[in-house]
Design an enzyme around this catalytic site. Structure first.
Site, PDB file in Angstrom:
ATOM      1  N   ASP A  58       0.827  -1.195   0.000  1.00 55.30           N
ATOM      2  CA  ASP A  58       0.000   0.000   0.000  1.00 55.30           C
ATOM      3  C   ASP A  58       0.868   1.255   0.000  1.00 55.30           C
ATOM      4  OD1 ASP A  58      -2.288   1.553   0.023  1.00 55.30           O
ATOM      5  OD2 ASP A  58      -2.602   1.394   2.188  1.00 55.30           O
ATOM      6  N   HIS A  96      -3.254  -0.386  12.152  1.00 58.06           N
ATOM      7  CA  HIS A  96      -2.713  -1.652  11.661  1.00 58.06           C
ATOM      8  C   HIS A  96      -1.190  -1.640  11.518  1.00 58.06           C
ATOM      9  CE1 HIS A  96      -3.774   0.489   7.745  1.00 58.06           C
ATOM     10  NE2 HIS A  96      -2.485   0.292   7.619  1.00 58.06           N
ATOM     11  N   ARG A 275       0.534  12.946  11.296  1.00 59.53           N
ATOM     12  CA  ARG A 275      -0.749  12.599  10.694  1.00 59.53           C
ATOM     13  C   ARG A 275      -1.181  11.230  11.202  1.00 59.53           C
ATOM     14  NH1 ARG A 275      -2.054   9.408   6.217  1.00 59.53           N
ATOM     15  NH2 ARG A 275      -3.894  10.014   5.017  1.00 59.53           N
ATOM     16  N   LEU A 276      -2.395  11.145  11.718  1.00 62.39           N
ATOM     17  CA  LEU A 276      -2.916   9.890  12.247  1.00 62.39           C
ATOM     18  C   LEU A 276      -3.734   9.204  11.163  1.00 62.39           C
ATOM     19  CD1 LEU A 276      -4.062  10.941  15.835  1.00 62.39           C
ATOM     20  CD2 LEU A 276      -1.818  10.143  15.065  1.00 62.39           C
ATOM     21  N   ASP A 277      -3.103   8.293  10.469  1.00 61.58           N
ATOM     22  CA  ASP A 277      -3.783   7.578   9.394  1.00 61.58           C
ATOM     23  C   ASP A 277      -4.714   6.528   9.983  1.00 61.58           C
ATOM     24  OD1 ASP A 277      -3.774   6.881   6.354  1.00 61.58           O
ATOM     25  OD2 ASP A 277      -3.507   4.954   7.364  1.00 61.58           O
ATOM     26  N   GLU A 318      -6.645  12.049  10.447  1.00 62.63           N
ATOM     27  CA  GLU A 318      -7.198  11.896   9.099  1.00 62.63           C
ATOM     28  C   GLU A 318      -8.589  11.293   9.216  1.00 62.63           C
ATOM     29  OE1 GLU A 318      -7.065   9.160   5.188  1.00 62.63           O
ATOM     30  OE2 GLU A 318      -6.769   8.474   7.230  1.00 62.63           O
ATOM     31  N   HIS A 380      -1.531  11.825  -2.377  1.00 62.39           N
ATOM     32  CA  HIS A 380      -1.136  10.449  -2.680  1.00 62.39           C
ATOM     33  C   HIS A 380      -2.342   9.547  -2.870  1.00 62.39           C
ATOM     34  CE1 HIS A 380      -2.069  10.071   1.599  1.00 62.39           C
ATOM     35  NE2 HIS A 380      -2.188   8.771   1.384  1.00 62.39           N
ATOM     36  N   ASP A 381      -3.518  10.003  -2.437  1.00 61.78           N
ATOM     37  CA  ASP A 381      -4.749   9.238  -2.517  1.00 61.78           C
ATOM     38  C   ASP A 381      -5.581   9.789  -3.675  1.00 61.78           C
ATOM     39  OD1 ASP A 381      -6.315   7.167  -1.538  1.00 61.78           O
ATOM     40  OD2 ASP A 381      -6.166   7.849   0.529  1.00 61.78           O
ATOM     41  N   LYS A 492      -4.390   3.728  -7.517  1.00 67.93           N
ATOM     42  CA  LYS A 492      -3.799   4.945  -6.958  1.00 67.93           C
ATOM     43  C   LYS A 492      -2.511   5.348  -7.673  1.00 67.93           C
ATOM     44  CE  LYS A 492      -5.731   4.290  -2.321  1.00 67.93           C
ATOM     45  NZ  LYS A 492      -5.432   4.146  -0.878  1.00 67.93           N
TER      46      LYS A 492
END
Length: 578
Positions: A58, A96, A275-277, A318, A380-381, A492
């Site tokens: 990813d 994760h 940044r909290l993904d 996020e 990036h998304d 992506k």
């Protein structure tokens, strides 16, 4: 619930956004680009995407560990960015870790004897007593629970893991996964003492052909050797190779020890913004959607924030959700900065429809409600579309920033121009909503350099810290070769083209590139942008955005029909035109 105060040391200028190898081959090449005279004073911050760390899937968001990826990054690169007065923003993926992480590898190797047995979420243990065990050994949650689950892919969010004793167990896996079966050899079957070498050769040939043809190995027919099927399958499964982002169990003290270590580590690299993904997927409970469960998610966020403050880090959670849900306001009310995922779609809508209504409504919303935002065009998304929608809350429909038909028009326009669609799914595997459209921002605007320049100007005059995707600066087009090369789920890559240093030099000869760099430099250095935003009187097809800070001024006048615009600003008491 703890509030988050912004450290005074965080820059308010322009933020670059790229992978360490988006330019050239590594972070050193990006540093070389930023040292060029054309880039002087254009950026104050740099959001380095997570291939900065060791990862395997990813494009960086499947973290193996948070050590520096030495193939792409060196400590000298970090020092060079510091010398350029560029602050760093990093990711931590809260919900994760990779199956290749030390924690998950220990679990696979030691099974129930692993120290990390409870670090991840055994799906069957989680749902025990609240579902029905299926023929495949996986518990299907009761319908009232299953219907509530918010899914990011079709089917149950699990990955089956083979333990040392050969037993398969499903583990919670919200996002990506990939299981690769390895071909077997005669020596792999040596534990089957009752077969001859010729029989072993036949079994290997049958198994390996099935693997090559991507057939379901569990239904394999070994013919005359059928009595050995279960033992052979155990051998095959033990040779599996996994890729996957395995959800962590936030009820485990070891997970919180891990977060303590990670935040200290990223701070040691010079990170100031974190940044909290995927943080909204961290808290899980029976009977919840398991997306931003309340109050559990707030409790976890406050707990992470306490760790962040000890490490002088500012959190940027996020969160993707419909505007009508007003979840972004809930996060902002706790004092956190938020992502402006609404601007990308609103900006295209304004330019293509010649209307300022929706984008001005949002800009005034930001100011009136005191929202601290980081905005963007490309990233990036994908380009968010779900975020613009309305939402029924407690039986009352809350309007979105655009009507559903306007969102459909926007999505269809980007798709007509080559964009690819990402959808969300229900527990039954059926599509329930589009999520985002993957395209470069330049291609989404019909590859018009004038529209791209106008979009950039609008972004830079909106409230918030502007985050700039590297590829947009150089008017990058949809990369279909990259998508094809990436294969399944590679949509992506349409917006992740790696630019060579030679391509950078060629790009710096183009007017659309130099015009953007001039605007970035103005936004990054002009004191007017530290003041307040005013909205000049205009017709619907125009914008008149004015930033004032004492005697300092910066003004954008734009025609959304012709796409012509002008920028005026003050410098040394003199009014200048960009």
């Amino acid at each position: 619930m703890a509030s988050n105060t912004t450290p005074n040391s965080i820059a308010k200028g322009v933020m670059l956004n790229a992978y360490p190898d988006s330019i050239g081959k590594n972070l050193k090449d990006i540093v070389s680009m930023l040292q060029l005279p054309e880039f002087k004073d254009t950026f104050s911050l740099f959001y380095v995407l997570p291939t900065f760390f060791n990862s395997d899937l990813d494009r960086g968001f499947s973290i193996v560990n948070y050590d520096i990826n030495e193939e792409l990054v060196s400590k000298q690169d970090i020092e060079a960015l510091k010398a350029l007065n560029i602050q760093l923003k990093f990711d931590i993926v809260l919900n994760h870790l990779s199956v290749a992480s030390p924690q998950f590898k220990d679990l696979i190797a030691k099974g129930d004897q692993s120290k990390f047995k409870d670090f991840f979420i055994d799906w069957n243990e989680f749902w025990k007593g609240n579902g029905t065990l299926g023929e495949d050994g996986v518990i299907i949650p009761n319908k009232e629970y299953l219907d509530k689950l918010f899914m990011r892919k079709s089917g149950l969010p699990i990955l089956n893991i083979v333990f040392p004793d050969g037993q398969e167990r499903p583990y919670w896996n919200t996002f990506y996964q990939k299981v690769t079966l390895q071909k077997i050899t005669v020596s792999d079957l040596q534990s089957l003492t009752e077969i001859t070498t010729d029989q072993a050769s036949v079994i290997c040939e049958t198994i390996n052909r099935a693997i090559e043809e991507n057939n379901d190995i569990q239904t394999i027919d070994l013919g005359l050797n059928a009595q050995l099927t279960s033992e052979v399958l155990k051998i095959v499964n033990n040779k599996r190779e996994y890729l996957g982002q395995m959800d962590v169990n936030a009820n485990s003290p070891l997970v919180w020890e891990f977060y303590e270590d990670v935040l200290a580590k990223v701070a040691s690299y010079g990170g100031q913004i974190l940044r909290l993904d995927a943080f909204a997927y961290l808290h899980k409970a029976i009977g919840e959607s398991n997306f931003f469960n309340k109050p559990g998610t707030w409790d976890y966020l406050a707990r992470i924030n306490e760790i962040a403050k000890r490490n002088n880090l500012e959190l940027l959670p996020e969160i993707h959700a419909e505007y009508g849900l007003h979840l972004h306001e809930e996060v902002a009310k706790e004092g956190y900065a938020i992502y402006d995922f609404f601007l990308p779609g609103l900006c295209i809508h304004a330019i293509e429809k010649g209307s300022n209504k929706a984008i001005v409504t949002w800009a005034k919303d930001i100011i009136t409600k005191g929202l601290k935002t980081v905005n963007m065009l490309g990233c990036h998304d994908g380009i968010p579309v779900l975020d613009l929608k309305g939402k029924e809350v407690d039986g009352v429909y809350q309007k979105g920033l655009l009507e559903d038909n306007e969102i459909e028009d926007l999505m269809n326009l980007i798709i007509e121009r080559g964009g690819l669609v990402k959808n969300l799914y229900g527990a039954d595997g059926k599509k329930i909503s589009y999520y985002q459209v993957n395209a470069t921002y330049f291609s989404a605007l019909g590859e018009s350099e004038q529209k791209l320049a106008l979009a950039r100007a609008i972004q830079l005059f909106m409230p918030g810290i502007p985050q700039i995707w590297y590829l947009d600066i150089f008017a990058g087009k949809n990369d279909y070769v990259g998508v094809e090369k990436a294969g399944k789920d590679g949509h992506k890559e349409i917006n992740r083209t790696t630019l060579s240093l030679e391509a950078i030099q060629e790009g710096l000869k183009k007017e659309v590139v130099l015009k953007q760099l001039d605007m970035l430099r103005l936004r990054n250095t002009c004191k007017a942008f530290s003041g307040t935003l005013e909205f000049g009187q205009t017709s619907e097809n125009e914008l008149n955005l004015i930033w004032r800070n004492g005697a300092e001024l910066a003004q954008l006048k734009a025609n959304l029909t012709t796409h012509e615009f002008s920028i005026q600003y003050t410098e040394s008491d003199e009014v200048k035109t960009l």
